[in-house]
Design a protein around this motif. Structure first.
Motif, PDB file in Angstrom:
ATOM      1  N   TYR A 228      -7.116 -22.019  -0.344  1.00  0.00           N
ATOM      2  CA  TYR A 228      -7.182 -21.236  -1.587  1.00  0.00           C
ATOM      3  C   TYR A 228      -5.779 -21.245  -2.155  1.00  0.00           C
ATOM      4  CZ  TYR A 228      -4.878 -17.585   1.083  1.00  0.00           C
ATOM      5  OH  TYR A 228      -3.983 -16.899   1.859  1.00  0.00           O
TER       6      TYR A 228
ATOM      7  N   THR B  66       0.592 -19.785   5.080  1.00  0.00           N
ATOM      8  CA  THR B  66       0.703 -20.037   3.642  1.00  0.00           C
ATOM      9  C   THR B  66       1.768 -21.114   3.448  1.00  0.00           C
ATOM     10  OG1 THR B  66       0.285 -17.692   3.321  1.00  0.00           O
ATOM     11  CG2 THR B  66       1.002 -18.902   1.402  1.00  0.00           C
TER      12      THR B  66
ATOM     13  N   GLU C 205       9.835   3.087   6.792  1.00  0.00           N
ATOM     14  CA  GLU C 205       9.582   1.669   7.059  1.00  0.00           C
ATOM     15  C   GLU C 205      10.387   1.247   8.279  1.00  0.00           C
ATOM     16  OE1 GLU C 205       7.701  -1.039   6.206  1.00  0.00           O
ATOM     17  OE2 GLU C 205       8.983  -2.100   7.643  1.00  0.00           O
ATOM     18  N   LYS C 206       9.688   0.594   9.184  1.00  0.00           N
ATOM     19  CA  LYS C 206      10.319   0.153  10.429  1.00  0.00           C
ATOM     20  C   LYS C 206      11.339  -0.969  10.208  1.00  0.00           C
ATOM     21  CE  LYS C 206       8.123  -2.692  13.930  1.00  0.00           C
ATOM     22  NZ  LYS C 206       6.991  -2.780  14.852  1.00  0.00           N
TER      23      LYS C 206
ATOM     24  N   GLU D 255      -0.158  -2.298  12.817  1.00  0.00           N
ATOM     25  CA  GLU D 255       0.553  -1.396  13.732  1.00  0.00           C
ATOM     26  C   GLU D 255       0.125   0.064  13.560  1.00  0.00           C
ATOM     27  OE1 GLU D 255       4.820  -3.112  14.507  1.00  0.00           O
ATOM     28  OE2 GLU D 255       4.069  -3.858  12.594  1.00  0.00           O
TER      29      GLU D 255
ATOM     30  N   GLY E 244      -7.063  -8.832   5.319  1.00  0.00           N
ATOM     31  CA  GLY E 244      -6.671 -10.031   4.577  1.00  0.00           C
ATOM     32  C   GLY E 244      -6.968  -9.989   3.098  1.00  0.00           C
TER      33      GLY E 244
ATOM     34  N   GLY F 106      -3.921 -13.463  -4.434  1.00  0.00           N
ATOM     35  CA  GLY F 106      -5.227 -13.410  -5.107  1.00  0.00           C
ATOM     36  C   GLY F 106      -5.588 -12.003  -5.571  1.00  0.00           C
TER      37      GLY F 106
ATOM     38  N   VAL G 141       8.273   4.301  13.415  1.00  0.00           N
ATOM     39  CA  VAL G 141       7.455   5.477  13.736  1.00  0.00           C
ATOM     40  C   VAL G 141       6.774   5.271  15.090  1.00  0.00           C
ATOM     41  CG1 VAL G 141       5.444   6.846  13.061  1.00  0.00           C
ATOM     42  CG2 VAL G 141       7.093   6.092  11.322  1.00  0.00           C
TER      43      VAL G 141
ATOM     44  N   GLY H 196       2.807  -8.380   5.462  1.00  0.00           N
ATOM     45  CA  GLY H 196       1.826  -9.169   4.718  1.00  0.00           C
ATOM     46  C   GLY H 196       2.028  -9.094   3.214  1.00  0.00           C
ATOM     47  N   SER H 197       2.594  -7.999   2.738  1.00  0.00           N
ATOM     48  CA  SER H 197       2.701  -7.783   1.290  1.00  0.00           C
ATOM     49  C   SER H 197       3.564  -8.808   0.568  1.00  0.00           C
ATOM     50  CB  SER H 197       3.232  -6.371   1.022  1.00  0.00           C
ATOM     51  OG  SER H 197       2.298  -5.431   1.500  1.00  0.00           O
TER      52      SER H 197
ATOM     53  N   GLY I 259      -5.959  -6.971   0.961  1.00  0.00           N
ATOM     54  CA  GLY I 259      -5.451  -5.697   0.449  1.00  0.00           C
ATOM     55  C   GLY I 259      -4.522  -5.806  -0.741  1.00  0.00           C
ATOM     56  N   PHE I 260      -4.040  -7.019  -1.040  1.00  0.00           N
ATOM     57  CA  PHE I 260      -3.082  -7.129  -2.146  1.00  0.00           C
ATOM     58  C   PHE I 260      -3.754  -6.848  -3.497  1.00  0.00           C
ATOM     59  CE2 PHE I 260      -1.250  -9.892  -5.498  1.00  0.00           C
ATOM     60  CZ  PHE I 260      -0.085  -9.163  -5.695  1.00  0.00           C
ATOM     61  N   GLY I 261      -4.859  -7.541  -3.756  1.00  0.00           N
ATOM     62  CA  GLY I 261      -5.516  -7.404  -5.062  1.00  0.00           C
ATOM     63  C   GLY I 261      -5.977  -5.984  -5.362  1.00  0.00           C
TER      64      GLY I 261
ATOM     65  N   ILE J   4       0.853  -1.197   0.000  1.00  0.00           N
ATOM     66  CA  ILE J   4       0.000   0.000   0.000  1.00  0.00           C
ATOM     67  C   ILE J   4       0.892   1.251   0.000  1.00  0.00           C
ATOM     68  CG2 ILE J   4      -1.750   1.294   1.290  1.00  0.00           C
ATOM     69  CD1 ILE J   4      -2.824  -1.318  -0.049  1.00  0.00           C
TER      70      ILE J   4
ATOM     71  N   ASN K 251       1.602 -12.977   1.196  1.00  0.00           N
ATOM     72  CA  ASN K 251       0.193 -13.313   0.940  1.00  0.00           C
ATOM     73  C   ASN K 251      -0.001 -14.292  -0.207  1.00  0.00           C
ATOM     74  OD1 ASN K 251      -0.524 -11.838  -1.613  1.00  0.00           O
ATOM     75  ND2 ASN K 251       0.204 -10.100  -0.404  1.00  0.00           N
ATOM     76  N   GLY K 252      -1.264 -14.667  -0.410  1.00  0.00           N
ATOM     77  CA  GLY K 252      -1.611 -15.700  -1.383  1.00  0.00           C
ATOM     78  C   GLY K 252      -1.716 -15.216  -2.817  1.00  0.00           C
TER      79      GLY K 252
HETATM   80  C1  LIG Z   1      -1.032 -15.198   4.632  1.00  0.00           C
HETATM   81  C2  LIG Z   1      -1.737 -14.060   3.965  1.00  0.00           C
HETATM   82  C3  LIG Z   1      -2.450 -14.300   2.801  1.00  0.00           C
HETATM   83  C4  LIG Z   1      -3.103 -13.239   2.140  1.00  0.00           C
HETATM   84  N1  LIG Z   1      -3.704 -13.464   0.928  1.00  0.00           N
HETATM   85  C5  LIG Z   1      -4.189 -12.409   0.217  1.00  0.00           C
HETATM   86  C6  LIG Z   1      -4.715 -12.608  -1.090  1.00  0.00           C
HETATM   87  O1  LIG Z   1      -4.695 -13.717  -1.634  1.00  0.00           O
HETATM   88  N2  LIG Z   1      -5.215 -11.522  -1.753  1.00  0.00           N
HETATM   89  C7  LIG Z   1      -5.242 -10.272  -1.187  1.00  0.00           C
HETATM   90  O2  LIG Z   1      -5.746  -9.345  -1.811  1.00  0.00           O
HETATM   91  N3  LIG Z   1      -4.693 -10.059   0.039  1.00  0.00           N
HETATM   92  C8  LIG Z   1      -4.182 -11.084   0.742  1.00  0.00           C
HETATM   93  N4  LIG Z   1      -3.631 -10.871   1.988  1.00  0.00           N
HETATM   94  C9  LIG Z   1      -3.646  -9.521   2.561  1.00  0.00           C
HETATM   95  C10 LIG Z   1      -2.560  -8.626   2.002  1.00  0.00           C
HETATM   96  O3  LIG Z   1      -1.294  -9.242   2.102  1.00  0.00           O
HETATM   97  C11 LIG Z   1      -2.547  -7.298   2.765  1.00  0.00           C
HETATM   98  O4  LIG Z   1      -3.854  -6.777   2.864  1.00  0.00           O
HETATM   99  C12 LIG Z   1      -1.657  -6.266   2.087  1.00  0.00           C
HETATM  100  O5  LIG Z   1      -0.373  -6.778   1.883  1.00  0.00           O
HETATM  101  C13 LIG Z   1      -1.614  -5.025   2.942  1.00  0.00           C
HETATM  102  O6  LIG Z   1      -0.507  -4.259   2.586  1.00  0.00           O
HETATM  103  P1  LIG Z   1       0.036  -3.169   3.581  1.00  0.00           P
HETATM  104  O7  LIG Z   1       1.062  -2.414   2.851  1.00  0.00           O
HETATM  105  O8  LIG Z   1      -1.119  -2.415   4.166  1.00  0.00           O
HETATM  106  O9  LIG Z   1       0.593  -4.005   4.812  1.00  0.00           O
HETATM  107  P2  LIG Z   1       2.029  -4.649   5.116  1.00  0.00           P
HETATM  108  O10 LIG Z   1       2.583  -5.369   3.970  1.00  0.00           O
HETATM  109  O11 LIG Z   1       1.878  -5.427   6.382  1.00  0.00           O
HETATM  110  O12 LIG Z   1       2.935  -3.381   5.331  1.00  0.00           O
HETATM  111  C14 LIG Z   1       2.883  -2.584   6.470  1.00  0.00           C
HETATM  112  C15 LIG Z   1       4.297  -2.115   6.703  1.00  0.00           C
HETATM  113  O13 LIG Z   1       4.288  -1.165   7.758  1.00  0.00           O
HETATM  114  C16 LIG Z   1       5.484  -1.367   8.489  1.00  0.00           C
HETATM  115  N5  LIG Z   1       5.316  -0.792   9.830  1.00  0.00           N
HETATM  116  C17 LIG Z   1       4.603  -1.294  10.877  1.00  0.00           C
HETATM  117  N6  LIG Z   1       4.741  -0.523  11.950  1.00  0.00           N
HETATM  118  C18 LIG Z   1       5.561   0.497  11.603  1.00  0.00           C
HETATM  119  C19 LIG Z   1       6.083   1.621  12.299  1.00  0.00           C
HETATM  120  N7  LIG Z   1       5.797   1.848  13.593  1.00  0.00           N
HETATM  121  N8  LIG Z   1       6.903   2.461  11.634  1.00  0.00           N
HETATM  122  C20 LIG Z   1       7.206   2.258  10.311  1.00  0.00           C
HETATM  123  N9  LIG Z   1       6.758   1.192   9.614  1.00  0.00           N
HETATM  124  C21 LIG Z   1       5.919   0.334  10.246  1.00  0.00           C
HETATM  125  C22 LIG Z   1       5.647  -2.880   8.530  1.00  0.00           C
HETATM  126  O14 LIG Z   1       6.972  -3.240   8.850  1.00  0.00           O
HETATM  127  C23 LIG Z   1       5.217  -3.245   7.117  1.00  0.00           C
HETATM  128  O15 LIG Z   1       6.303  -3.330   6.227  1.00  0.00           O
HETATM  129  C24 LIG Z   1      -3.030 -11.915   2.689  1.00  0.00           C
HETATM  130  C25 LIG Z   1      -2.302 -11.689   3.865  1.00  0.00           C
HETATM  131  C26 LIG Z   1      -1.651 -12.740   4.502  1.00  0.00           C
HETATM  132  C27 LIG Z   1      -0.860 -12.452   5.747  1.00  0.00           C
END
Ligand SMILES: Cc1cc2nc3c(=O)[nH]c(=O)nc-3n(C[C@H](O)[C@H](O)[C@H](O)COP(=O)(O)OP(=O)(O)OC[C@H]3O[C@@H](n4cnc5c(N)ncnc54)[C@H](O)[C@@H]3O)c2cc1C
Length: 375
Positions: free
Chosen positions: A249, A227, A34-35, A206, A337, A50, A174, A43-44, A339-341, A15, A47-48
């Motif tokens: 899945y 996974t 990024e921490k 977080e 769960g 999808g 942060v 999670g990014s 957010g990737f797609g 994201i 994930n699976g």
């Molecule tokens: C096992 C699994 C399977 C999934 N399958 C799917 C799927 O098939 N399709 C789909 O659409 N989605 C899927 N998802 C969900 C998807 O992975 C997430 O919704 C998406 O990656 C969210 O991205 P993000 O950037 O918000 O979160 P994240 O990738 O978690 O990134 C958040 C970042 O913030 C950083 N952070 C945290 N705290 C701090 C701080 N205090 N200071 C600075 N940085 C910080 C973390 O280190 C991290 O890098 C799945 C998730 C999991 C875990």
């Protein structure tokens, strides 16, 4: 060290990276904090993969449909990296009349919202994917759904954003956000201070603790999901698979391995809390689920499994919105769960919000107001 920008993004997941890319394209200066030691370790990259519109909550369906129609098909070209996007449909499988009832309900809802998804029978299922068991008696079929490689996609956004001048700072934990003259303005980390006109909070689960420093609370918690990945198989099929019972899945990747996620009957459902997570049991249960549908994988070896955390929002859809009470702050968390797609669409609307533009995709039901108004 650069500490000022038009926009500071907290969180270097997909994201944060996609938003940074779309903002840089608009000519904004951006710092991503990024921490972790590396980008995309949350999670990014776990994930699976999808890229699914079917089975989506109607409040986030516009983001999913916009992405599939407008962004995913040319993302590899745009980001100059093969993100391994396959648009060969999603089969959600059923083995019993009870399963078909669940699938028909999901399908009817999606059709009423304008999605091209339909029910098909067992023979039609096997005509699409001959590797599926004869026990499958029907499925919902969404031809425009697909999957992509999560790590490749996250890194593709990161690399392209960097090439456009975005500054990524890893190892920046942060701690809080501070207001100046009533606006969110300063981001305080363990080792410094950053300043921007707009602050986008995209730190997964977080995010909650960080936003609380401003009195803003998104009701969400961390949930662990498992996974697994198999050794490489000969090319078999590229549909995304799911089941009515959500017992697994997954899909086959470009490399040939299958990536599967699922739940465990030992943990009372498909998800468990962080504190009571039994990864081995979950992997075994997922394998059992898979073999009930894809007998051809009987001898495929599981080479690795891992856990990832999702930001599980109380009402199961994200918060993507500015915060009226704290001008300058934009929330992007609670993806629950899935957010990737939708990440390319989310990056697009967040870049618009940060530029005070009207979002080009309907996100009206993902506003923080749904929580702040109830107090
Ligand atoms: C096992 C699994 C399977 C999934 N399958 C799917 C799927 O098939 N399709 C789909 O659409 N989605 C899927 N998802 C969900 C998807 O992975 C997430 O919704 C998406 O990656 C969210 O991205 P993000 O950037 O918000 O979160 P994240 O990738 O978690 O990134 C958040 C970042 O913030 C950083 N952070 C945290 N705290 C701090 C701080 N205090 N200071 C600075 N940085 C910080 C973390 O280190 C991290 O890098 C799945 C998730 C999991 C875990």
């Amino acid at each position: 060290m650069k500490t000022n920008a038009d926009v500071v993004i907290i969180g270097g997941g997909i994201i944060g990276c996609s938003t940074a890319y779309y903002l840089a394209k608009k000519g904004k200066t951006v710092i991503v904090l990024e921490k972790g030691r590396v980008i995309g370790y949350g999670g990014s990259s776990r994930n699976g993969g999808g890229v699914r519109q079917s089975g989506r909550d109607k409040r986030e369906l516009p983001l999913a449909m916009y992405g599939v129609q407008n962004l995913w098909p040319h993302l590899s070209e745009e980001l100059e990296t093969d993100v391994e996007y396959y648009q060969q449909g999603n089969l959600r499988l059923g083995k019993t009349e009870e399963h078909l009832k669940i699938l028909k309900g999901l399908t009817a809802t999606a059709v009423s919202l304008g999605l091209d998804v339909k029910m098909i029978n067992g023979e039609e299922v096997r005509a699409i994917c001959p590797h599926l068991s004869d026990d499958v008696i029907g499925a919902s079929w969404c031809q425009s759904d697909g999957h992509a490689n999560p790590l490749q996609t996250t890194m593709a956004f990161y690399n392209k954003a960097r090439r456009l001048g975005v500054c990524f700072r890893t190892g920046q934990d942060v701690l809080s956000i501070k207001t100046v003259a009533g606006r969110a303005r300063k981001v305080i980390t363990g080792s410094g201070e950053f300043e921007a006109e707009k602050i986008i909070l995209a730190a997964g689960y977080e995010s909650r603790a960080i936003s609380q420093s401003l009195g803003v609370d998104v009701p969400m918690k961390a949930i662990a999901l498992d996974t697994l990945i198999t050794e490489a198989q000969p090319p078999m099929f590229y549909q995304m698979l799911g089941t009515a019972m959500a017992d697994f899945y997954g899909h086959q990747t470009t490399h040939g391995s299958f990536v599967f996620g699922g739940g465990s009957p030992l943990d009372s459902g498909s998800i468990v809390g962080v504190g009571d997570h039994p990864p081995v049991a979950a992997t075994g249960a997922t394998c059992k689920g898979i073999l009930g549908y894809i007998p051809a994988l009987k001898h495929a070896k599981v080479v690795r499994s891992w856990v990832g955390f999702i930001d599980w929002c109380e009402d199961k859809v994200p918060v993507i919105s500015p915060v009226e009470e704290v001008p300058g702050l934009i929330l992007a968390c609670g993806f629950s769960g899935h957010g990737f797609g939708i990440a390319p669409s989310v990056g697009t609307v967040l870049s618009q919000l940060a530029c005070d533009e009207k979002p080009s995709i309907d996100i009206s039901e993902l506003d923080y107001k749904r929580f702040s108004d109830r107090d």
